[in-house]
Design a protein around this motif. Structure first.
Motif, PDB file in Angstrom:
ATOM      1  N   ARG A   1      44.383  37.371  33.316  1.00 39.12           N
ATOM      2  CA  ARG A   1      43.686  38.307  34.189  1.00 39.12           C
ATOM      3  C   ARG A   1      43.113  39.489  33.410  1.00 39.12           C
ATOM      4  O   ARG A   1      41.968  39.882  33.628  1.00 39.12           O
ATOM      5  CB  ARG A   1      44.644  38.812  35.272  1.00 39.12           C
ATOM      6  CG  ARG A   1      43.996  39.899  36.141  1.00 39.12           C
ATOM      7  CD  ARG A   1      44.935  40.454  37.172  1.00 39.12           C
ATOM      8  NE  ARG A   1      44.268  41.541  37.881  1.00 39.12           N
ATOM      9  CZ  ARG A   1      44.124  41.611  39.182  1.00 39.12           C
ATOM     10  NH1 ARG A   1      44.587  40.651  39.938  1.00 39.12           N
ATOM     11  NH2 ARG A   1      43.508  42.629  39.750  1.00 39.12           N
TER      12      ARG A   1
ATOM     13  N   SER B   1      44.182  45.846  40.312  1.00 39.18           N
ATOM     14  CA  SER B   1      43.355  45.072  41.245  1.00 39.18           C
ATOM     15  C   SER B   1      42.074  45.815  41.481  1.00 39.18           C
ATOM     16  O   SER B   1      41.977  46.670  42.353  1.00 39.18           O
ATOM     17  CB  SER B   1      44.097  44.859  42.567  1.00 39.18           C
ATOM     18  OG  SER B   1      43.283  44.154  43.456  1.00 39.18           O
TER      19      SER B   1
ATOM     20  N   ALA C   1      33.733  41.726  41.918  1.00 38.09           N
ATOM     21  CA  ALA C   1      34.764  41.554  40.895  1.00 38.09           C
ATOM     22  C   ALA C   1      36.157  41.629  41.506  1.00 38.09           C
ATOM     23  O   ALA C   1      37.034  40.810  41.217  1.00 38.09           O
ATOM     24  CB  ALA C   1      34.595  42.601  39.798  1.00 38.09           C
TER      25      ALA C   1
ATOM     26  N   LEU D   1      38.836  38.595  41.537  1.00 39.16           N
ATOM     27  CA  LEU D   1      40.180  38.730  40.962  1.00 39.16           C
ATOM     28  C   LEU D   1      41.253  38.461  42.001  1.00 39.16           C
ATOM     29  O   LEU D   1      42.287  37.858  41.714  1.00 39.16           O
ATOM     30  CB  LEU D   1      40.350  40.125  40.366  1.00 39.16           C
ATOM     31  CG  LEU D   1      39.517  40.427  39.110  1.00 39.16           C
ATOM     32  CD1 LEU D   1      39.584  41.905  38.775  1.00 39.16           C
ATOM     33  CD2 LEU D   1      40.006  39.594  37.938  1.00 39.16           C
TER      34      LEU D   1
ATOM     35  N   GLU E   1      39.248  40.525  33.405  1.00 40.18           N
ATOM     36  CA  GLU E   1      38.885  41.814  33.992  1.00 40.18           C
ATOM     37  C   GLU E   1      38.194  42.724  32.981  1.00 40.18           C
ATOM     38  O   GLU E   1      37.200  43.382  33.307  1.00 40.18           O
ATOM     39  CB  GLU E   1      40.147  42.494  34.534  1.00 40.18           C
ATOM     40  CG  GLU E   1      39.905  43.860  35.141  1.00 40.18           C
ATOM     41  CD  GLU E   1      41.201  44.497  35.613  1.00 40.18           C
ATOM     42  OE1 GLU E   1      41.149  45.628  36.110  1.00 40.18           O
ATOM     43  OE2 GLU E   1      42.265  43.857  35.474  1.00 40.18           O
TER      44      GLU E   1
ATOM     45  N   CYS F   1      34.289  41.393  33.693  1.00 38.97           N
ATOM     46  CA  CYS F   1      34.026  42.219  34.876  1.00 38.97           C
ATOM     47  C   CYS F   1      33.556  43.577  34.372  1.00 38.97           C
ATOM     48  O   CYS F   1      34.347  44.323  33.779  1.00 38.97           O
ATOM     49  CB  CYS F   1      35.275  42.366  35.743  1.00 38.97           C
ATOM     50  SG  CYS F   1      35.863  40.835  36.476  1.00 38.97           S
TER      51      CYS F   1
END
Length: 660
Positions: free
Chosen positions: A125, A168, A40, A44, A129, A133
């Motif tokens: 994002r 992140s 993941a 990303l 995420e 994810c």
């Protein structure tokens, strides 16, 4: 959308170098070591690169640069490939469907990110995420109690570029300096969960609290700066969207110009400029030639008839009358030489004799002239015929050549072939005028003026952020550590609290706050992705979420209810209603998993995105893993599910294991 291949070189958690083909369905990805492969985090970093080198933390060793590439099929059914050197630059390529060859799309990070969002179909994002994810760090039991917003899955916030979310996942957190003897791993000082501290450690813990409070102030300053950057990035994105409003018209203009330039011209085909006019008057030219030839033929026939009526000219030397007249004249002349007077008068007769001979000679000459005149008329007809044909060929020759060049049957088919260029030229002129009109529009000109100003402001803010350090921890991570440390100090000072509930366990009715309800954030993001409101999402998810949750909890809960804001109440099998945060931590995690699986299942009917699972099932009962595996396998029939786990039982349930 689905991933086709992952290629790595010197990436943490993967083989030193390798290419791993990924098919659709439910795939189990086995890491090469005990450390989980950060699939993941790598995805990303590739798909939402910040352009500031934050992805360098994914490299296995610092002695050698890490490289990674991700091949995926976008929402537009086109294959794309993202390549990056971790900590460096990258590029985005597209596979040309016609030539089957890769074509460079962009090497600029911001431009590539915008292309992935706009053309390929990636969501923001945060949405990708938090919805697609699934990691163990996202489980509610592993997030701070009472937090108002979701914790980052990374514990590290890299300064982001335009449009990039600060977190992140998969990158190690940078710890704040600790006081002597107070390292987080010291006995009694576990940061992962509050525990009872020895009394001797309380002063050091309080010093650590002060350090964390200072760090929290610093992180909030950076967070405020980053908030301003994100706001400016949003404005930049809006302005760029306005400026990109002319991209479609520019593309049409480019295609029209290419078609206009590709159309043949008379000069390029070796034809005269007035070939269209020649083709249009070709029938009249042909008619004039036929008329001239007919007239010439008529005159020729008249001349032939005159030549036939004219008798043959007898040579003068064969004319008997001529010689008789000459002889008579000569005889009379000779007689005049005699002396007798009467004979001399006879000599006068030579005059009419010679006159008659002269008349015969003159008539002979006239006949010869008439014969010569008729013969010259035949040559004149030949010259006139040649001239008529040459004039016709000069006019009609290019037309016949055009018939061969354009492969048409009649001259009337030539003008349409050349008039298409004129039509395309008019279309090009019209598109150019439209483009100039759009670019001179006040809103467009204002956007073009404001965009460099906003970018300069973003650069100044990013410079301020850079001055404060390359990386800082996320505010939520510092808040979580500070809250747990304060809980540990409170438990050390009040042993009765420890007796009421063990560290890490929830105490119903105690001073510890309940776990965070994960539903509002997940439902809100799902609503944004589906372009609908939270109540509509709730109606879509309720029944399926209850089925997942009931199955995972062995039917201890009969139903799930949400208010308009997405806050969750669960109803036990006995009919008791209670907030989801007051459930035991493991069952809150099961509700979170049920909700996330439901969202992926429902969203996949409209937007297909791969689900990346980094062993979020660690810590759950082994008896539930086969059931969760079957649930993931079911999702694999709807979208691609990539599950990073070393568990052998799940590999047997998958559509195919992949060794990383």
């Amino acid at each position: 959308m689905h991933f086709v291949e992952v290629a790595v070189q010197n990436v943490r958690g993967f083989s030193p170098a390798g290419r791993f083909a990924l098919k659709t369905g439910y795939l189990v990805l086995k890491p090469p070591t005990a450390e989980l492969s950060p699939l993941a985090g790598l995805s990303l970093a590739l798909l939402y690169a910040d352009g500031r080198g934050g992805d360098a933390a994914l490299a296995a060793t610092t002695q050698k640069a890490g490289k990674a590439a991700l091949t995926l099929v976008g929402q537009d059914s086109v294959t794309y490939r993202v390549l990056r050197e971790l900590g460096g630059g990258g590029s985005l390529h597209r596979l040309n469907p016609a030539t089957k060859q890769p074509e460079l799309v962009s090497q600029d990070t911001a431009e590539a990110n915008q292309f992935l969002r706009g053309q390929v179909g990636l969501p923001p994002r945060t949405t990708f995420e938090q919805l697609f994810c699934l990691q163990a760090a996202q489980l509610p039991s592993r997030r701070p109690r009472g937090a108002g917003r979701p914790a980052s899955t990374s514990g590290l916030r890299a300064h982001s570029s335009p449009g990039m979310h600060p977190s992140s996942p998969g990158m190690p957190a940078m710890r704040s300096p600790t006081s002597p003897g107070m390292h987080p791993s010291s006995p009694g000082m576990s940061i992962s969960s509050p525990g009872v501290l020895p009394a001797s450690d309380i002063p050091a813990a309080e010093a650590k609290v002060r350090e964390l409070e200072k760090e929290l102030v610093f992180c909030r300053e950076v967070d405020n700066l980053q908030f301003e950057v994100d706001g400016l990035n949003s404005q930049v994105f809006d302005l760029e969207s306005k400026l990109r409003g002319t991209d479609g018209l520019k593309e049409k203009l480019r295609q029209a110009e290419e078609a206009w330039n590709a159309e043949p011209t008379p000069e390029s085909m070796g034809l005269p400029q007035d070939i269209v006019a020649r083709a249009e008057r070709y029938p009249r030219t042909l008619a004039r030639r036929e008329e001239a030839m007919a007239r010439l033929q008529s005159e020729r026939e008249v001349a032939d008839e005159e030549a036939q009526r004219l008798p043959d000219v007898e040579p003068l030397v064969r004319n008997r009358n001529f010689w008789i007249a000459v002889g008579v004249g000569v005889a009379c002349f000779v007689a005049g030489l005699f002396p007798k007077d009467w004979v001399r008068y006879v000599a006068l007769l030579d005059i009419p004799a010679f006159g008659f001979a002269a008349v015969l000679a003159i008539r002979y000459v006239d006949e010869l002239q008439d014969k010569d005149r008729l013969s010259r008329r035949g040559e004149m007809f030949t010259v006139r015929e040649k001239k008529i044909l040459e004039e016709f060929e000069a006019e009609a020759g290019p037309v016949r050549k055009a018939l061969e060049v354009f492969d048409v049957d009649t001259p009337k088919d030539i003008p349409p072939r050349l008039q298409r260029r004129e039509q395309l030229g008019a279309e090009v002129a019209q598109l150019r005028a439209q483009l100039v009109s759009m670019e001179k529009h006040p809103e467009f000109m204002e956007a073009a003026h404001q965009l460099p100003v906003l970018r300069q402001q973003i650069e100044l803010l990013n410079a301020k952020i850079s001055e404060k350090g390359g990386f800082v921890r996320d505010v939520r991570e510092v808040e979580r550590e500070l809250a747990r440390l304060k809980e540990s100090i409170a438990l050390a000072r009040n042993p009765q609290m420890a007796a009421m509930g063990m560290p890490g366990a929830d105490v119903a009715g105690g001073s510890m706050e309940p776990l965070e309800d994960p539903a509002p954030m997940v439902l809100s993001l799902a609503g944004d992705l589906l372009a609908t409101d939270v109540p509509a999402v709730i109606g879509m998810m309720r029944e399926r979420c209850v089925q997942y949750f009931s199955a995972l909890t062995e039917r201890r809960y009969a139903s799930v209810e949400w208010d308009r804001d997405g806050r969750t109440m669960v109803v036990t099998s006995s009919g008791r209603r209670m907030p989801v945060g007051e459930l035991p931590p493991r069952e809150v995690d099961l509700f979170f998993l049920s909700l996330r699986l439901t969202v992926v299942e429902k969203v996949s009917a409209r937007v297909k995105l791969p689900l990346l699972v980094e062993d979020a099932l660690v810590g759950l009962d082994e008896s539930r893993l086969p059931l969760l595996g079957r649930m993931l396998k079911h999702l694999g029939t709807l979208t691609q599910v990539l599950h990073v786990t070393p568990h052998p039982g799940l590999a047997q349930l998958s559509d195919g294991p992949v060794n990383l």
